[in-house]
Structure formats: C-alpha cells, structure tokens
Motif scaffolding. Structure first.
Motif, PDB file in Angstrom:
ATOM      1  N   SER A  19     -86.774  58.240 -42.020  1.00 40.53           N
ATOM      2  CA  SER A  19     -88.030  57.601 -41.620  1.00 40.53           C
ATOM      3  C   SER A  19     -88.088  56.199 -42.202  1.00 40.53           C
ATOM      4  CB  SER A  19     -89.222  58.421 -42.100  1.00 40.53           C
ATOM      5  OG  SER A  19     -89.242  59.674 -41.457  1.00 40.53           O
ATOM      6  N   THR A  20     -88.338  55.213 -41.352  1.00 46.27           N
ATOM      7  CA  THR A  20     -88.395  53.824 -41.785  1.00 46.27           C
ATOM      8  C   THR A  20     -89.642  53.163 -41.202  1.00 46.27           C
ATOM      9  OG1 THR A  20     -87.336  52.663 -39.928  1.00 46.27           O
ATOM     10  CG2 THR A  20     -85.880  53.846 -41.443  1.00 46.27           C
ATOM     11  N   SER A  21     -89.866  51.933 -41.599  1.00 45.81           N
ATOM     12  CA  SER A  21     -90.997  51.170 -41.074  1.00 45.81           C
ATOM     13  C   SER A  21     -90.823  50.828 -39.601  1.00 45.81           C
ATOM     14  CB  SER A  21     -91.178  49.883 -41.881  1.00 45.81           C
ATOM     15  OG  SER A  21     -90.008  49.082 -41.804  1.00 45.81           O
ATOM     16  N   ARG A  22     -89.617  51.062 -39.064  1.00 47.06           N
ATOM     17  CA  ARG A  22     -89.350  50.762 -37.655  1.00 47.06           C
ATOM     18  C   ARG A  22     -88.997  52.030 -36.867  1.00 47.06           C
ATOM     19  NH1 ARG A  22     -88.693  45.563 -36.003  1.00 47.06           N
ATOM     20  NH2 ARG A  22     -87.007  46.078 -34.533  1.00 47.06           N
ATOM     21  N   GLY A  23     -89.412  53.166 -37.368  1.00 47.70           N
ATOM     22  CA  GLY A  23     -89.178  54.417 -36.659  1.00 47.70           C
ATOM     23  C   GLY A  23     -88.183  55.307 -37.366  1.00 47.70           C
ATOM     24  N   ARG A  76     -80.812  52.701 -32.760  1.00 48.86           N
ATOM     25  CA  ARG A  76     -81.724  53.011 -31.645  1.00 48.86           C
ATOM     26  C   ARG A  76     -80.957  53.080 -30.332  1.00 48.86           C
ATOM     27  NH1 ARG A  76     -86.151  48.457 -30.755  1.00 48.86           N
ATOM     28  NH2 ARG A  76     -86.441  48.634 -32.999  1.00 48.86           N
ATOM     29  N   ALA A  89     -85.522  45.503 -26.303  1.00 48.02           N
ATOM     30  CA  ALA A  89     -85.582  46.293 -27.537  1.00 48.02           C
ATOM     31  C   ALA A  89     -84.234  46.356 -28.237  1.00 48.02           C
ATOM     32  CB  ALA A  89     -86.074  47.703 -27.228  1.00 48.02           C
ATOM     33  N   GLU A  94     -83.462  42.506 -33.049  1.00 44.16           N
ATOM     34  CA  GLU A  94     -84.191  43.771 -33.213  1.00 44.16           C
ATOM     35  C   GLU A  94     -83.327  44.802 -33.930  1.00 44.16           C
ATOM     36  OE1 GLU A  94     -87.439  44.316 -32.465  1.00 44.16           O
ATOM     37  OE2 GLU A  94     -87.435  42.157 -32.074  1.00 44.16           O
ATOM     38  N   ARG A  97     -83.123  43.986 -37.587  1.00 44.24           N
ATOM     39  CA  ARG A  97     -84.337  44.381 -38.317  1.00 44.24           C
ATOM     40  C   ARG A  97     -84.356  45.885 -38.581  1.00 44.24           C
ATOM     41  NH1 ARG A  97     -87.020  40.675 -34.466  1.00 44.24           N
ATOM     42  NH2 ARG A  97     -87.380  38.687 -35.525  1.00 44.24           N
ATOM     43  N   ASP A  98     -83.811  46.663 -37.657  1.00 39.13           N
ATOM     44  CA  ASP A  98     -83.674  48.099 -37.899  1.00 39.13           C
ATOM     45  C   ASP A  98     -82.830  48.354 -39.148  1.00 39.13           C
ATOM     46  OD1 ASP A  98     -85.140  48.655 -35.624  1.00 39.13           O
ATOM     47  OD2 ASP A  98     -83.408  49.263 -34.417  1.00 39.13           O
ATOM     48  N   ALA A 101     -84.706  47.747 -42.283  1.00 34.30           N
ATOM     49  CA  ALA A 101     -85.632  48.853 -42.548  1.00 34.30           C
ATOM     50  C   ALA A 101     -84.882  50.076 -43.073  1.00 34.30           C
ATOM     51  CB  ALA A 101     -86.403  49.202 -41.281  1.00 34.30           C
ATOM     52  N   GLN A 102     -83.694  50.334 -42.537  1.00 28.98           N
ATOM     53  CA  GLN A 102     -82.892  51.460 -43.012  1.00 28.98           C
ATOM     54  C   GLN A 102     -82.463  51.255 -44.462  1.00 28.98           C
ATOM     55  OE1 GLN A 102     -79.827  51.240 -40.062  1.00 28.98           O
ATOM     56  NE2 GLN A 102     -81.200  51.878 -38.406  1.00 28.98           N
TER      57      GLN A 102
END
Length: 285
Positions: A19-23, A76, A89, A94, A97-98, A101-102
C-alpha cells in the motif's frame, strides 16, 4: 519476454499488496531469516517490458540469504497490479512517481534495481528524488531508445494490441516463436500465458512507445551524486548492444558487470551469478 523458471516464490518471499500513497502494488516481499533489525538494507526490483515481479524469483533467495530484504514489484498495469485504460497514466513521469511512493512505503532509502524498461523508469525516479535511494543498478537497460530491430518488433506488437484481444495476440506471438524458444514446461507455459492475459494492453502500448523514443538522459543521471551506480548486463544483448552499455557505464563512472552466458535477462539466464554481482555491489555501498 523474460521467462522466469517458475512462478512459485521461494519460502523466503511472501506475495502481498504494498500500500502506497499512489495505490496498491502486487509484490513479492523476500526477507532474511533474521530479525528486521539485522537486515542490511531493502532493495526494490522493477521488471521490464511485458515482465513482472516473477522475473526476479530466482534472485530472491540468494539476496535474502545475503541479508537483504528484496521487494519485487508489478508496476501499474503489469500482471497482478491493476491499471487504468488511459495511456497518460503510463507516462514515464507517472511511473517514476509510483517508484518514489514504493520506496517510501518499504522504508527507504533503498537499493533500486531496474531491468530493461524498469531501468529507464528507475533512473527517472532517481533523477527526481535521489535521497530515497542508496544505489542504482541498471540491468540490461540502455541510455536511450532500443535498437532499430527491437523498435520494429515493439511497433508490430503495439499495432496488434490496438486491434486484437490479448489472447489473440498471445497466440500470434507463440506462432512466431522460433523452435529453440518453445516452452517445454506446460505448467510454466500456462503461467506465462496467464501473466500475459492480465497485462494491460494500454500499458503495453504506452510503455512500448517510450522504449522507441526514449532520449539519452545519462548526463542527467551522472549529475546525481554521490549515488553509487552499477551497469549490469549479459555478454550479448539485442535490445541495447553491449558496447553501448560499456560506454554508458563509463559516462556514469559506474561499476560494470558482464554476466557470462547471459543475454538480455541475466536475472533469469544466470540468476546465481547475477545475484552474486548485485550483492557484491550492495555490500560495498
């Protein structure tokens, strides 16, 4: 396409959602058989185009045995991580940035390793926010766009994805496989097919295009200091020629490893030798 020897994770690795701030992202989380306080560091492993976290399965046990927590990620739209049906996306910014967040979610700073497309996403993340990373390993991942022959293959695949269903594209790809690439393990062949069918075609089209137009960002990456860098490849590579990777390592003042007997996927071609090279680099940093 990378062909992992198995899709079954080793005992040290747990499939879970990160779980991260980007999903949420599907991961294989491999840990040493010690208390968390004894873990040397955490590593984040990013797969390549058409790949998945399973491409690193053969590395997880030796990395964990050496004292590293290794988290292999489906990005993603890759395999077990969902993604939207919108090409924007999957812009490289993008995806980078994932990764940031990871890294935060697993408790960075982390050792970052990216294979092929994953390496180009990894360097984009490092350029944006280098403080989240202990080191960067680019595995079979070159300085700019892929070779002309590979560009043609990616364009053919993208054209097919635009008009055919994923199962139809799979059957067409299998028909084009040379005999020496035929999968002799029916179980693993079905795993590969299942992985393919769960990829987002939109993600494949968007990231395939990235591979064919990626600019040279090595000077930007070289300016990220004092981050240790490692360029690792097989002794043959038809996606980025090995002399090009040699030159990239020089431009980065990076440690350079060539894995004998390996091609574009040293992580699956020669996993023990690849793990040893990665561990040696991490241990020095």
């Amino acid at each position: 396409m990378s062909r992992p020897p198995t899709f079954a994770p080793p005992p040290c690795a747990s499939p879970r959602l990160l779980s991260t701030s980007r999903g949420d992202f599907a991961v294989l989380d491999a840990r040493p058989s010690t208390q968390d306080k004894d873990i040397k560091a955490t590593a984040l492993l990013l797969p390549g185009y058409t790949g998945s976290k399973e491409d690193f399965i053969a590395l997880l046990e030796p990395l964990a045995a050496a004292g590293y927590r290794a988290v292999a990620v489906d990005g993603r739209g890759q395999y077990e991580t969902d993604g939207p049906d919108d090409q924007s996306a999957y812009a490289q910014t993008e995806l980078a940035r994932d990764v940031l967040a990871q890294a935060e979610a697993v408790g960075g700073p982390v050792h970052l390793l990216g294979h092929s497309l994953g390496g180009q996403i990894a360097r984009a993340a490092v350029i944006v926010e280098p403080t989240l990373f202990r080191s960067l390993t680019l595995m079979a991942s070159g300085p700019a766009r892929i070779s002309t022959a590979q560009q043609q293959k990616v364009k053919m695949l993208s054209d097919a994805l635009a008009v055919l269903e994923m199962d139809q594209v799979w059957e067409a790809m299998k028909a084009l496989d040379p005999p020496e690439d035929a999968d002799t393990d029916p179980g693993n062949g079905e795993d590969l097919r299942r992985r393919w069918l769960r990829h987002s075609p939109v993600q494949l089209i968007a990231t395939g295009r990235q591979l064919t137009v990626e600019p040279d960002r090595i000077d930007e990456l070289a300016a990220v200091q004092p981050l240790p860098k490692h360029v690792l490849s097989g002794e043959r590579d038809d996606t980025w020629p090995v002399p090009l990777l040699d030159d990239m390592a020089q431009r980065l003042s990076a440690h350079r490893t060539v894995i004998a007997g390996a091609e574009h996927s040293p992580n699956t071609d020669r996993p023990l030798e690849t793990a040893a090279a990665v561990i040696g680099f991490w241990d020095r940093h």
